[in-house]
Scaffold this motif. Structure first.
Motif, PDB file in Angstrom:
ATOM      1  N   THR A 230       0.664  -1.164   0.051  1.00 41.91           N
ATOM      2  CA  THR A 230       0.046  -0.057  -0.028  1.00 41.91           C
ATOM      3  C   THR A 230       0.832   1.126  -0.061  1.00 41.91           C
ATOM      4  OG1 THR A 230      -0.225  -0.280   2.358  1.00 41.91           O
ATOM      5  CG2 THR A 230      -1.993  -1.268   0.920  1.00 41.91           C
ATOM      6  N   ASP A 231       0.972   1.956   1.142  1.00 37.32           N
ATOM      7  CA  ASP A 231       1.639   3.220   1.182  1.00 37.32           C
ATOM      8  C   ASP A 231       3.259   3.093   1.158  1.00 37.32           C
ATOM      9  OD1 ASP A 231      -0.790   4.604   1.576  1.00 37.32           O
ATOM     10  OD2 ASP A 231      -0.720   4.293   3.637  1.00 37.32           O
ATOM     11  N   ILE A 232       3.817   3.925   0.548  1.00 39.39           N
ATOM     12  CA  ILE A 232       5.410   4.017   0.389  1.00 39.39           C
ATOM     13  C   ILE A 232       5.694   5.211   0.985  1.00 39.39           C
ATOM     14  CG2 ILE A 232       5.619   4.999  -1.878  1.00 39.39           C
ATOM     15  CD1 ILE A 232       7.742   2.541  -2.436  1.00 39.39           C
ATOM     16  N   ARG A 233       7.074   5.263   1.368  1.00 38.85           N
ATOM     17  CA  ARG A 233       7.655   6.476   2.031  1.00 38.85           C
ATOM     18  C   ARG A 233       9.241   6.248   2.163  1.00 38.85           C
ATOM     19  NH1 ARG A 233       6.151   5.690   8.518  1.00 38.85           N
ATOM     20  NH2 ARG A 233       7.521   4.070   8.861  1.00 38.85           N
ATOM     21  N   LEU A 234       9.975   7.679   2.056  1.00 39.20           N
ATOM     22  CA  LEU A 234      11.523   7.603   1.861  1.00 39.20           C
ATOM     23  C   LEU A 234      11.741   8.154   3.511  1.00 39.20           C
ATOM     24  CD1 LEU A 234      12.397   8.772  -1.459  1.00 39.20           C
ATOM     25  CD2 LEU A 234      12.383   6.474  -0.579  1.00 39.20           C
ATOM     26  N   MET A 235      12.216   7.674   4.466  1.00 41.46           N
ATOM     27  CA  MET A 235      12.710   8.007   5.572  1.00 41.46           C
ATOM     28  C   MET A 235      14.163   8.197   5.738  1.00 41.46           C
ATOM     29  SD  MET A 235       9.662   8.005   7.160  1.00 41.46           S
ATOM     30  CE  MET A 235      10.175   8.134   8.942  1.00 41.46           C
ATOM     31  N   LYS A 236      14.330   9.501   6.396  1.00 40.97           N
ATOM     32  CA  LYS A 236      15.826   9.896   6.623  1.00 40.97           C
ATOM     33  C   LYS A 236      15.576  10.655   8.070  1.00 40.97           C
ATOM     34  CE  LYS A 236      19.588  12.491   4.846  1.00 40.97           C
ATOM     35  NZ  LYS A 236      20.104  13.071   3.803  1.00 40.97           N
ATOM     36  N   ASN A 237      16.610  10.197   8.941  1.00 38.88           N
ATOM     37  CA  ASN A 237      16.569  10.509  10.258  1.00 38.88           C
ATOM     38  C   ASN A 237      15.067  10.733  10.768  1.00 38.88           C
ATOM     39  OD1 ASN A 237      19.225  11.301   9.974  1.00 38.88           O
ATOM     40  ND2 ASN A 237      18.993  13.281   9.066  1.00 38.88           N
ATOM     41  N   GLY A 238      14.385   9.714  10.843  1.00 39.10           N
ATOM     42  CA  GLY A 238      12.964   9.644  11.277  1.00 39.10           C
ATOM     43  C   GLY A 238      11.891  10.252  10.659  1.00 39.10           C
ATOM     44  N   THR A 239      12.104  11.118   9.769  1.00 37.06           N
ATOM     45  CA  THR A 239      11.216  11.672   9.281  1.00 37.06           C
ATOM     46  C   THR A 239      11.124  11.395   7.470  1.00 37.06           C
ATOM     47  OG1 THR A 239      12.669  13.744   8.358  1.00 37.06           O
ATOM     48  CG2 THR A 239      11.609  13.882  10.453  1.00 37.06           C
ATOM     49  N   SER A 240       9.896  11.637   6.966  1.00 43.35           N
ATOM     50  CA  SER A 240       9.556  11.379   5.613  1.00 43.35           C
ATOM     51  C   SER A 240      10.059  12.673   4.740  1.00 43.35           C
ATOM     52  CB  SER A 240       8.098  11.104   5.315  1.00 43.35           C
ATOM     53  OG  SER A 240       7.968  10.754   4.040  1.00 43.35           O
ATOM     54  N   SER A 241      10.725  12.144   3.588  1.00 45.33           N
ATOM     55  CA  SER A 241      11.020  13.394   2.826  1.00 45.33           C
ATOM     56  C   SER A 241      11.302  12.662   1.236  1.00 45.33           C
ATOM     57  CB  SER A 241      12.238  14.061   3.109  1.00 45.33           C
ATOM     58  OG  SER A 241      13.554  12.924   3.288  1.00 45.33           O
ATOM     59  N   GLU A 243      14.288  11.767   0.015  1.00 41.16           N
ATOM     60  CA  GLU A 243      15.318  11.280  -0.032  1.00 41.16           C
ATOM     61  C   GLU A 243      15.521  10.402   1.288  1.00 41.16           C
ATOM     62  OE1 GLU A 243      20.209  12.302   1.051  1.00 41.16           O
ATOM     63  OE2 GLU A 243      18.558  13.696   0.418  1.00 41.16           O
ATOM     64  N   GLY A 244      15.911   9.119   1.328  1.00 44.83           N
ATOM     65  CA  GLY A 244      16.173   8.299   2.427  1.00 44.83           C
ATOM     66  C   GLY A 244      15.778   6.757   2.011  1.00 44.83           C
ATOM     67  N   GLN A 245      15.827   5.986   3.107  1.00 42.68           N
ATOM     68  CA  GLN A 245      15.412   4.480   3.149  1.00 42.68           C
ATOM     69  C   GLN A 245      14.122   4.299   2.654  1.00 42.68           C
ATOM     70  OE1 GLN A 245      16.769   1.780   6.378  1.00 42.68           O
ATOM     71  NE2 GLN A 245      14.784   1.578   6.788  1.00 42.68           N
ATOM     72  N   VAL A 246      13.820   3.345   1.702  1.00 44.27           N
ATOM     73  CA  VAL A 246      12.630   2.927   1.070  1.00 44.27           C
ATOM     74  C   VAL A 246      11.878   2.082   2.242  1.00 44.27           C
ATOM     75  CG1 VAL A 246      11.399   2.080  -0.884  1.00 44.27           C
ATOM     76  CG2 VAL A 246      13.640   3.132  -1.244  1.00 44.27           C
ATOM     77  N   GLU A 247      10.724   2.376   2.403  1.00 45.65           N
ATOM     78  CA  GLU A 247       9.961   1.652   3.349  1.00 45.65           C
ATOM     79  C   GLU A 247       8.390   1.517   2.788  1.00 45.65           C
ATOM     80  OE1 GLU A 247       9.858   3.349   7.225  1.00 45.65           O
ATOM     81  OE2 GLU A 247      11.992   2.764   7.388  1.00 45.65           O
ATOM     82  N   MET A 248       7.707   0.327   2.931  1.00 42.97           N
ATOM     83  CA  MET A 248       6.358   0.239   2.113  1.00 42.97           C
ATOM     84  C   MET A 248       5.355  -0.350   3.458  1.00 42.97           C
ATOM     85  SD  MET A 248       5.086  -2.046  -1.000  1.00 42.97           S
ATOM     86  CE  MET A 248       5.462  -0.515  -2.337  1.00 42.97           C
ATOM     87  N   ASN A 249       4.482   0.021   3.351  1.00 41.35           N
ATOM     88  CA  ASN A 249       3.191  -0.857   4.286  1.00 41.35           C
ATOM     89  C   ASN A 249       2.764  -1.962   3.587  1.00 41.35           C
ATOM     90  OD1 ASN A 249       0.930  -1.283   5.812  1.00 41.35           O
ATOM     91  ND2 ASN A 249       0.902   0.817   6.224  1.00 41.35           N
ATOM     92  N   ILE A 250       3.102  -3.127   4.142  1.00 42.46           N
ATOM     93  CA  ILE A 250       2.762  -4.342   3.495  1.00 42.46           C
ATOM     94  C   ILE A 250       1.902  -5.090   4.610  1.00 42.46           C
ATOM     95  CG2 ILE A 250       3.654  -6.366   2.671  1.00 42.46           C
ATOM     96  CD1 ILE A 250       6.303  -5.015   2.354  1.00 42.46           C
ATOM     97  N   SER A 251       0.664  -5.204   4.210  1.00 42.76           N
ATOM     98  CA  SER A 251      -0.276  -5.887   4.912  1.00 42.76           C
ATOM     99  C   SER A 251      -0.382  -5.174   6.438  1.00 42.76           C
ATOM    100  CB  SER A 251       0.001  -7.289   5.071  1.00 42.76           C
ATOM    101  OG  SER A 251      -0.080  -8.005   4.123  1.00 42.76           O
TER     102      SER A 251
END
Length: 860
Positions: A230-241, A243-251
């Protein structure tokens, strides 16, 4: 008074108590609207005994749960044996009760059965998603109790879609689309609007309001796509922007991605989806944990959402380096990026890290097409808004290695040329490619120059990567039943059966075009020979549309023992044979279905033991003409597209069929390789022909114009011959009849001549007698008449010509008419023989009788 008050209180409160404390559910049926019937009371879930259990009882259960229409009432623990108390037995519902425990029964908690007799039901369900790739995407339809009715896109909200996806066990809603054409011609829609808040357990419990005037405003049906991603985000220093680590909401759970096989094309989709421009680079992130998501996305770079990219989870290994995937986006879609230099390629020794590489603003993308999966096919590059190909001049494994790595498809197994996967279209972007094998992108390899080439599309290059997957069933005599095998790393190997459930088997059968259900067999004998046993512990989800999306253990050469190889029998199993009888002709391998006559309908072809359809890409009257002629249905009237006669099922066997119109069979027309298409059944081709089907193939050449003329002339000659033979036989028969008549006549002539001479002599010897008085015994001499003689009143003096050499005279009164005219003599006519006697010589010395069977004299 007190007793009456208690009774009134009990009557009023009991229904509220029952509705509030007792609960009803269906379990072990694969969804909320099918399974074993269970009731919760006094803190325990219990079952219902199946004695007298029927469809009326099931109807109450389905209505109470908001699960639509009751389809089946099951007995004998068909969904497995329950546990706990048995609350009801000997149930007898009328079908109209609001709750199942309000039906007549033996009594609450009273029974004479055990859990081997637990009752179950199968309901139609109140909501479903139809017409999509699986049960988790498609057009929203609800059941009225009689039929499925689509829901309009007017005032349909995302929270309502979330409730539907959750109810169907399909994860989260990722898209809601409107203006989808209706299935029904009248455009009928559900007459209520759903006002879900998003937390309801089922759509049935959501508030509803009637549409104003009973008619819902709409521009089409609403379509919902659910996904575990579902949702996806890029996390850097604990905030979404951006640029950063790829994370996805899975189930419902946020998971980081493994950096292995994470490509710049995937990153570009993430940046676009988040409104962060385009991807600049994909640096490796920090050390990951066991919570890394290992599924591999295979984006081309042009998809609008990451979950629309092809994904493979089957056999994916653990994240070997423990690194998480990260992305640096441009930050703003309007930001000006460095332009791509299309005039020259990078020099052979060019090397740079992907982290520092600027990304071109024209967003070049790479993909493989027409190979049956994202990791095999014709190499295509998107540049300047057009997909183009690569020429195979100098094409080798080093070039293919760059392509496979760039797409996250493992190692290169084969570098194909000569348009092995079919000829492409559009520009040819690269030629004379000479990769070292370690380049990050294929367009960074040395070449003739961007867009410079001396090739045609018949020289398009292709690759087969190690991550290319294919599926099949192996059996000597069955189609859609056999040992399950998967193609991986260039080799076919078997699949382990533990712990395959019904969902997994259903997805496998559907993927192979063998129905939507099947069974896992354990009673078959062991297979002979050695082979890889590639993968074990496959656990598919309802949201998965193919086996490749199902999580499993990593690929191993020996994942299980030979006793654990999977043998599956699908619902569509059938013997391997021709559709009618062996040997098959092309005509027997083609049929029309869904039309209003045997010469109209959806075109279906028989291939590899099953019927499939034809995609309508390039479908025209030329192809329809070949189909109609092959079936003996006359000329083509219409070439119909877009599943005019309804969508088919099974495989789509043919795509891009191109006929000239004069081919004797659809098999003679050019087309894509069998089974390779980018179509859905909503694009099935159809035809409407002019005639009715004949029972045999027309013979070529015979029914052309020259053939018809030959048949007519032959018939005429035969008729003339028959007439001549008939006349000949008739002439011979008449000759035989005439011969018998002439024999009799000759004897009569001789007899009368003798008598006449005697009388003449008597007259000469007695001058007192009158010569015009006939003798006493000669009263019938005047009856004799020669054929063809004119009446006495018209006669003139005629000379008698005796026949020479026995031949008949060619004049009138020939012997063919002799016997018939003798029978027509008049009694008052004078005999020509007597006339000859009066005018000729008294002694008749010149009378010459012809041979037997020939008339003595003829008259003109």
């Amino acid at each position: 008074i007190a007793l009456g008050s208690i009774l009134i209180f009990t009557i009023l409160i009991l229904p509220i108590y029952e509705h509030g404390s007792r609960q009803l559910r269906l379990v072990d049926g694969g969804g909320p609207c099918a399974g074993r019937v269970e009731i919760r009371d006094q803190g325990s879930w219990g079952t219902i005994c199946d004695y007298r259990w029927d469809l009326k009882d099931a109807r109450v259960v389905c209505r109470q749960l908001g699960c639509g229409k009751a389809l089946q009432a099951t007995v004998s623990s068909s969904f497995g044996a329950g546990s706990g108390p048995i609350w009801l037995d000997n149930l007898w519902c009328t079908g109209k009760e609001s709750h199942v425990w309000r039906c007549s029964s033996r009594g609450w908690g009273k029974h004479y059965c055990d859990h081997s007799q637990d009752a179950g039901v199968i309901c139609s369900g109140f909501v479903r998603l139809a017409g999509g790739d699986g049960p988790c995407s498609g057009r929203v339809e609800v059941h009225s109790g009689e039929a499925w009715t689509p829901v309009s896109d007017g005032n349909f909200t995302l929270p309502t879609a979330q409730v539907i996806c959750a109810e169907l066990g399909c994860g989260k809603a990722v898209s809601v689309l409107g203006q989808v054409p209706f299935r029904e011609s009248d455009g009928q829609v559900w007459a209520e609007e759903f006002r879900c808040e998003g937390e309801e357990p089922k759509l049935w419990w959501c508030p509803r309001v009637p549409c104003p005037g009973g008619t819902c405003h709409h521009s089409g049906a609403v379509q919902v796509a659910c996904s575990v991603y579902t949702d996806i985000r890029l996390m850097k220093n604990g905030t979404s922007s951006c640029e950063g680590q790829v994370e996805m909401n899975i189930s419902g759970r946020w998971r980081a991605f493994c950096a292995s096989h994470w490509s710049l094309a995937n990153a570009n989709v993430v940046c676009r989806q988040l409104g962060c421009g385009v991807a600049i680079s994909t640096p490796n992130g920090a050390e990951g944990s066991d919570q890394l998501w290992k599924a591999r996305f295979h984006c081309s770079g042009t998809e609008s959402f990451l979950w629309k990219c092809p994904v493979t989870a089957l056999g994916v290994p653990d994240c070997s380096h423990g690194n998480t995937a990260s992305v640096i986006c441009s930050g703003n879609q309007t930001q000006v990026l460095s332009q791509c230099n299309d005039s020259v390629s990078e020099p052979a020794g060019f090397a740079t890290s992907e982290e520092s590489a600027p990304y071109c603003s024209d967003s070049r993308q790479l993909r493989l097409v027409d190979g049956g999966g994202p990791c095999a096919g014709r190499v295509e590059i998107l540049a300047q808004g057009s997909w183009g190909t690569i020429c195979d001049d100098g094409w080798d494994l080093d070039d293919a290695r760059v392509v496979c790595r760039q797409l996250g498809c493992g190692e290169a197994l084969n570098a194909t040329g000569s348009a092995h996967f079919g000829a492409g279209s559009g520009p040819i972007w690269l030629d004379d490619l000479n990769c070292a094998g370690n380049e990050s992108q294929v367009w960074r390899c040395p070449s003739r120059g961007w867009g410079q080439h001396d090739c045609r599309h018949k020289e398009d290059a292709g690759v087969i990567c190690s991550e290319f997957l294919a599926l099949r069933m192996v059996s000597e005599d069955q189609q859609c039943a056999g040992w399950l095998e998967v193609f991986y790393n260039g080799t076919w190997g078997s699949v382990c059966r533990s712990p395959m459930d019904d969902v997994t088997v259903s997805i496998i059968c559907s993927q192979l075009g063998c129905g939507d259900s099947g069974t896992l067999s354990s009673s078959v004998a062991l297979r002979e020979g050695s082979r890889p046993r590639w993968v074990d512990l496959i656990q598919c989800r309802k949201t998965d549309t193919s086996l490749w999306q199902c999580p499993s253990d990593p690929w191993k050469y020996s994942s299980c023992s030979s006793k654990e190889e999977a043998y599956i029998s699908c619902a569509g199993r059938r013997p391997k044979s021709c559709p009618t009888a062996a040997p098959c002709t092309d005509r027997e391998k083609l049929r029309l279905r869904g039309g209003d006559s045997e010469c109209s309908g959806r075109v279906e072809v028989w291939h590899s033991g099953s019927w499939g359809t034809v995609c309508d890409d390039s479908w025209s009257l030329a192809e329809a003409e070949v189909v109609c002629q092959q079936l003996g249905c006359g000329q083509a009237l219409e070439a119909l597209r877009a599943a005019t006669f309804g969508p088919g099922n099974g495989s789509i066997w043919l795509d891009e069929v191109r006929c000239g119109g004069r081919e004797s069979s659809l098999w003679d027309c050019a087309a894509e390789p069998w089974g390779q298409s980018n179509c859905k059944h909503e694009e099935d081709a159809g035809v409407r022909c002019s005639g009715t089907r004949t029972t045999s193939n027309p013979l070529p050449g015979v029914f052309s114009l020259p053939g018809v003329l030959c048949l007519i002339l032959g018939a005429l000659l035969f008729l003339v011959l028959v007439i001549l033979v008939t006349q000949l036989l008739r002439w011979r028969a008449e000759r035989r009849d005439l011969s018998s008549h002439e024999d009799a006549l000759a004897e009569a002539v001789y007899e009368e001549l003798d008598d006449f001479v005697t009388r003449k002599e008597g007259l000469l010897g007695s001058p007192d007698q009158r010569t015009d008085v006939p003798a006493e015994n000669y009263d019938d001499a005047e009856e004799v008449l020669v054929p063809g003689a004119p009446p006495a009143s018209q006669r003139s003096e005629e000379k008698v010509f005796p026949e020479e050499n026995g031949a008949r005279s060619p004049q009138k009164g020939s012997s063919l008419n002799f016997s018939r005219e003798v029978a027509d003599l008049g009694e008052g006519e004078e005999s020509p023989w007597l006339l000859q006697g009066k005018k000729g010589d008294p002694g008749y010395d010149d009378v010459e009788l012809s041979a037997l069977g020939t008339p003595l004299v003829t008259f003109p």
